[in-house]
Design an enzyme around this catalytic site. Structure first.
Site, PDB file in Angstrom:
ATOM      1  N   ASN A   8       0.859  -1.185   0.000  1.00 36.43           N
ATOM      2  CA  ASN A   8       0.000   0.000   0.000  1.00 36.43           C
ATOM      3  C   ASN A   8       0.900   1.241   0.000  1.00 36.43           C
ATOM      4  OD1 ASN A   8      -1.616   2.230   0.887  1.00 36.43           O
ATOM      5  ND2 ASN A   8      -3.129   0.804   1.666  1.00 36.43           N
ATOM      6  N   ARG A  19       4.262  18.524   1.213  1.00 44.58           N
ATOM      7  CA  ARG A  19       5.129  19.590   0.709  1.00 44.58           C
ATOM      8  C   ARG A  19       4.603  20.220  -0.572  1.00 44.58           C
ATOM      9  NH1 ARG A  19      10.693  20.682   1.719  1.00 44.58           N
ATOM     10  NH2 ARG A  19      11.140  22.667   0.697  1.00 44.58           N
ATOM     11  N   HIS A  44      -5.629   3.443  -1.489  1.00 46.70           N
ATOM     12  CA  HIS A  44      -6.924   3.672  -0.836  1.00 46.70           C
ATOM     13  C   HIS A  44      -7.242   5.161  -0.912  1.00 46.70           C
ATOM     14  CE1 HIS A  44      -9.731   2.575   2.768  1.00 46.70           C
ATOM     15  NE2 HIS A  44     -10.229   3.576   2.054  1.00 46.70           N
ATOM     16  N   HIS A  51      -4.248  11.900   0.574  1.00 48.10           N
ATOM     17  CA  HIS A  51      -2.993  11.218   0.239  1.00 48.10           C
ATOM     18  C   HIS A  51      -3.067  10.774  -1.231  1.00 48.10           C
ATOM     19  CE1 HIS A  51      -5.632   8.023   1.706  1.00 48.10           C
ATOM     20  NE2 HIS A  51      -5.422   8.371   2.969  1.00 48.10           N
ATOM     21  N   GLU A  71      -8.804   0.202  -2.773  1.00 42.95           N
ATOM     22  CA  GLU A  71      -9.680   0.106  -1.609  1.00 42.95           C
ATOM     23  C   GLU A  71     -10.510   1.379  -1.484  1.00 42.95           C
ATOM     24  OE1 GLU A  71      -6.594  -2.421   1.261  1.00 42.95           O
ATOM     25  OE2 GLU A  71      -6.975  -0.296   1.645  1.00 42.95           O
ATOM     26  N   HIS A 192      -3.951  -4.558   7.888  1.00 45.02           N
ATOM     27  CA  HIS A 192      -4.001  -3.480   8.874  1.00 45.02           C
ATOM     28  C   HIS A 192      -3.089  -3.803  10.055  1.00 45.02           C
ATOM     29  CE1 HIS A 192      -5.920   0.406   9.776  1.00 45.02           C
ATOM     30  NE2 HIS A 192      -5.530   0.124  11.001  1.00 45.02           N
TER      31      HIS A 192
END
Length: 241
Positions: A8, A19, A44, A51, A71, A192
């Site tokens: 991931n 940044r 995801h 992100h 995901e 996870h």
């Protein structure tokens, strides 16, 4: 059956976005993870694109040849449209709230059975394998089979949290959940908070785990060991069991 490692790369995108600009390159990270031995790339995207961006998904899909897993929550129309456009090998359905920091629970597949069945059919018509994110609860896993999903992804945060206090007890519910999944003809993924310490025992003890998706711990370890070396260390942990 050797468990596959899907990397991931969300945290690469988190660093880039902190940044601005395009450094580090998420696309290059996907290319490099593939070259360094990852069996798959996972992303995801969230609705706020804090992100991974939707444009990242499109770029990655156009260039990698390893398995691509996206995901997200199918209750977000934008997510569904992205998956149907990009057509990854696998979509993992996760019941995240829009502002949630990270995934913290699986689907109630009993309550949401009809909805999940409908969404699974949508993705199957596009030729996309479906995995449903679930807690390691036998009744929940059994109900997932009624949705038509191909796999379940067992949410492993509870295992990771209790691993140091007693790994046999920590893994017990996952063994039972995996047995139920197998009985109902479901494939098994997991993810996870799996890391280099707890990964091998999990894949050795839980039967028939086909794929683990690991991001935060692997990327954190890469700061010290380097990305290529870290991917190989994780794959060795799986192989050793």
């Amino acid at each position: 059956m050797l468990t596959k490692l899907s990397v991931n790369i969300n945290k690469i995108a988190t660093l880039r976005n902190s940044r601005g600009g395009s450094r580090p390159s998420v696309l290059q990270a996907a290319i490099d993870c593939q070259a360094f031995g990852a069996d798959g790339i996972t992303i995801h995207p969230r609705p706020d694109e804090r992100h991974i961006r939707y444009s990242d998904a499109r770029e990655i899909a156009g260039i990698i040849t390893t398995e691509f897993n996206i995901e997200g929550n199918p209750k977000e129309d934008k997510f569904v449209q992205l998956v149907l456009e990009v057509r990854p090998a696998q979509v993992t359905l996760v019941p995240d709230d829009p502002g949630q920091l990270t995934s913290n629970h699986g689907w109630d597949t009993i309550k949401e059975r009809t909805y999940l069945r409908d969404m699974t059919e949508v993705f199957h018509k596009a030729g996309i394998r479906v995995s449903i994110f679930t807690d390691p609860v036998e009744s929940i896993v059994a109900a997932a089979a009624d949705t038509g999903t191909d796999r379940v992804e067992l949410y492993t945060e509870d295992y990771a949290r209790h691993y140091q206090q007693g790994r046999e007890a920590a893994v017990a519910t996952y063994v039972k959940a995996a047995q139920v999944a197998t009985t109902h003809g479901l494939g098994i993924n997991a993810g996870h908070d799996l890391d280099m310490d707890n990964l091998g025992y999990f894949t050795r003890t839980v039967p028939r785990v086909q794929e683990v998706s690991i991001g935060h711990a692997l990327i954190a370890d890469a700061l010290y060991y380097g990305l290529e070396n870290t991917i190989q260390l994780y794959k060795r942990a799986i192989a050793r069991g």
